[in-house]
Design an enzyme around this catalytic site. Structure first.
Site, PDB file in Angstrom:
ATOM      1  N   TYR A 141       0.822  -1.216   0.000  1.00  0.00           N
ATOM      2  CA  TYR A 141       0.000   0.000   0.000  1.00  0.00           C
ATOM      3  C   TYR A 141       0.856   1.266   0.000  1.00  0.00           C
ATOM      4  O   TYR A 141       0.429   2.301  -0.500  1.00  0.00           O
ATOM      5  CB  TYR A 141      -0.898   0.031   1.239  1.00  0.00           C
ATOM      6  CG  TYR A 141      -2.246  -0.624   1.060  1.00  0.00           C
ATOM      7  CD1 TYR A 141      -2.356  -1.925   0.591  1.00  0.00           C
ATOM      8  CD2 TYR A 141      -3.414   0.058   1.402  1.00  0.00           C
ATOM      9  CE1 TYR A 141      -3.590  -2.526   0.454  1.00  0.00           C
ATOM     10  CE2 TYR A 141      -4.655  -0.533   1.269  1.00  0.00           C
ATOM     11  CZ  TYR A 141      -4.735  -1.824   0.794  1.00  0.00           C
ATOM     12  OH  TYR A 141      -5.964  -2.412   0.672  1.00  0.00           O
ATOM     13  N   LYS A 192       3.044 -15.424   2.027  1.00  0.00           N
ATOM     14  CA  LYS A 192       3.205 -16.128   0.748  1.00  0.00           C
ATOM     15  C   LYS A 192       4.701 -16.427   0.609  1.00  0.00           C
ATOM     16  O   LYS A 192       5.350 -16.034  -0.372  1.00  0.00           O
ATOM     17  CB  LYS A 192       2.655 -15.250  -0.391  1.00  0.00           C
ATOM     18  CG  LYS A 192       2.552 -15.935  -1.739  1.00  0.00           C
ATOM     19  CD  LYS A 192       1.478 -17.004  -1.827  1.00  0.00           C
ATOM     20  CE  LYS A 192       1.550 -17.719  -3.165  1.00  0.00           C
ATOM     21  NZ  LYS A 192       0.648 -18.878  -3.257  1.00  0.00           N
ATOM     22  N   ASP A 225      -3.209 -18.178   0.064  1.00  0.00           N
ATOM     23  CA  ASP A 225      -4.243 -18.831  -0.765  1.00  0.00           C
ATOM     24  C   ASP A 225      -4.946 -19.921   0.041  1.00  0.00           C
ATOM     25  O   ASP A 225      -6.179 -20.032   0.040  1.00  0.00           O
ATOM     26  CB  ASP A 225      -3.654 -19.374  -2.077  1.00  0.00           C
ATOM     27  CG  ASP A 225      -2.385 -20.196  -1.890  1.00  0.00           C
ATOM     28  OD1 ASP A 225      -1.814 -20.191  -0.775  1.00  0.00           O
ATOM     29  OD2 ASP A 225      -1.953 -20.848  -2.861  1.00  0.00           O
ATOM     30  N   ASP A 249      -6.410  -6.919   4.033  1.00  0.00           N
ATOM     31  CA  ASP A 249      -7.544  -6.245   3.396  1.00  0.00           C
ATOM     32  C   ASP A 249      -8.480  -7.290   2.802  1.00  0.00           C
ATOM     33  O   ASP A 249      -9.707  -7.254   3.012  1.00  0.00           O
ATOM     34  CB  ASP A 249      -7.016  -5.308   2.296  1.00  0.00           C
ATOM     35  CG  ASP A 249      -8.145  -4.596   1.565  1.00  0.00           C
ATOM     36  OD1 ASP A 249      -9.061  -4.103   2.243  1.00  0.00           O
ATOM     37  OD2 ASP A 249      -8.105  -4.543   0.320  1.00  0.00           O
ATOM     38  N   ASP A 253     -12.325  -8.993   4.528  1.00  0.00           N
ATOM     39  CA  ASP A 253     -13.642  -8.943   3.867  1.00  0.00           C
ATOM     40  C   ASP A 253     -14.257 -10.346   3.809  1.00  0.00           C
ATOM     41  O   ASP A 253     -15.458 -10.527   4.034  1.00  0.00           O
ATOM     42  CB  ASP A 253     -13.528  -8.389   2.439  1.00  0.00           C
ATOM     43  CG  ASP A 253     -13.755  -6.879   2.373  1.00  0.00           C
ATOM     44  OD1 ASP A 253     -13.495  -6.207   3.389  1.00  0.00           O
ATOM     45  OD2 ASP A 253     -14.190  -6.375   1.323  1.00  0.00           O
TER      46      ASP A 253
END
Ligand code: IPM
Ligand code: MG
Length: 361
Positions: A141, A192, A225, A249, A253
């Site tokens: 970001y 990751k 993932d 982020d 959600d």
């Protein structure tokens, strides 16, 4: 001692839901001896309209002075054509960066009254109570260099930088381990590391922190993932999750939706001294703005988080949470959480109902 709360309503449904949270704050002041002063300032699109910038200087100054910040939401189609630096989201990102609010706590709790609102089977989600700790002021970001440039062959290319320093990883790691200590002492770090060097360092630092300082917390690691898949397959395997800005982020959600409605979930963004900004995790929902149907409960629950994490008023926080529970018990629902047999009410009626339940506490 009186505390100062900055109230930044923002855009879209922001002003409507903030108005209900303010009713709750006024009730605490009038009836529970809560001593606070409130000051309002524009942010996001409202900041741009008022002062030509999504984070006007006086708004940032107020945020710095205040003991805590309550934010509604930012963004809307009317500002989408502006240059990136002037778009509403920059108001939010500027507050996070300017105040160094690096630790974002996003609880995903399923209220038993709303078990039917989830798209997952009740047995998969009933009793769900997860805390996502998202790093909020670093990663892709904010990483530099970034931009859109023209390559030698004339094609444009967009680029961003994913970067985390050891100290940035360590401080969010500490927040997460401390959070886990207050809960079930289980922490899952999401990265990751099979592909990204940045994640490799993340995993190394988090592991070392666990070994050296938080041996009492059971630490696990998961690739992002797989974490996304596990969240919808068997979400109750998780208690506290810690991850980077962008992974957080996305996962937050997904986790929110497990609970049936993103309209229920509050969040806290904290600096290293416990000062914080509190906001619902849903956005500005321009499609329903101005219609008086938005769910104010996430914002009201954000006030409860503010009382608990920044203002040292856990009893008042508990009163608010119980009042919300009672209102749900009574069968009142905003549109987003409506189910058959329940009474659908608008934003203001929902806020009034919470205040009435609070008064009875
Ligand atoms: C959030 C939002 C923000 C983010 C946007 C509005 C910039 O999606 O708080 O999750 O991406 O962090
Ligand atoms: Mg988001």
């Amino acid at each position: 001692m009186s505390v100062k709360i900055a109230i930044l309503a923002g855009d879209g449904i922001g002003p409507e839901i903030i108005a209900e949270a303010e009713k709750v704050l006024h009730c605490l002041r009038l009836e529970f001896g809560f001593s606070a002063e409130f000051e309002h300032a524009p942010v996001g699109g409202a900041g741009f309209d008022a002062a030509g910038h999504p984070l006007p200087e006086p708004t940032l100054a107020l945020a710095h002075q205040a003991d805590a910040i309550l934010l509604g939401s930012v963004g809307g189609p009317q500002w989408e054509q502006l240059e990136r630096d002037l778009r509403p989201e920059q108001g939010l990102l500027g507050l996070r960066a300017g105040l160094e609010l690096f630790a974002n706590l996003r609880p995903a709790i399923l209220y038993p009254q709303l078990a039917n609102a989830s798209t997952l089977k009740p047995e998969i989600v009933s009793g769900l109570d997860i805390m996502i700790v998202r790093e909020l002021t670093g990663g892709i970001y904010f990483g530099k260099p970034r931009g859109i440039r023209i390559r030698e062959d004339g094609q444009r290319e967009g680029f961003n930088t994913l970067v985390y320093s050891e100290s940035e990883i360590e401080r969010i790691g500490r927040s997460a381990f401390e959070t886990a200590r207050k809960r079930s002492r289980r922490l899952c770090s999401v990265d990751k590391a099979n592909v990204l060097e940045c994640s490799e360092l993340w995993r190394e630092i988090i592991s070392k922190l666990g070994k050296d300082d938080y041996n009492d917390v059971e630490l696990s690691h998961m690739y992002v993932d797989n974490a996304a898949m596990q969240l919808v397959r068997e979400p109750k395997q998780f208690d506290v999750m810690v991850t980077t800005n962008m992974f957080g982020d996305i996962l937050s959600d997904a986790a929110a939706m497990l609970t049936g409605s993103i309209g229920m979930l509050p969040s806290a963004s904290l600096d290293s001294h416990g000062k914080g900004m509190y906001e619902p995790i849903h956005g500005s929902a321009p499609d329903i703005a101005g219609r008086g149907v938005a769910n104010p409960l996430a914002t009201i629950l954000s006030v409860a988080m503010m009382l608990r994490y920044s203002l040292d008023e856990p009893v008042l926080a508990g009163h608010i949470e119980q009042a919300v529970g009672k209102v749900l018990d009574s069968g009142l629902r905003t549109e987003d959480i409506a189910s058959s047999g329940m009474q659908v009410v608008g934003t203001a009626d929902m806020g009034d109902a919470v205040v009435a339940a609070l008064r009875a506490a």
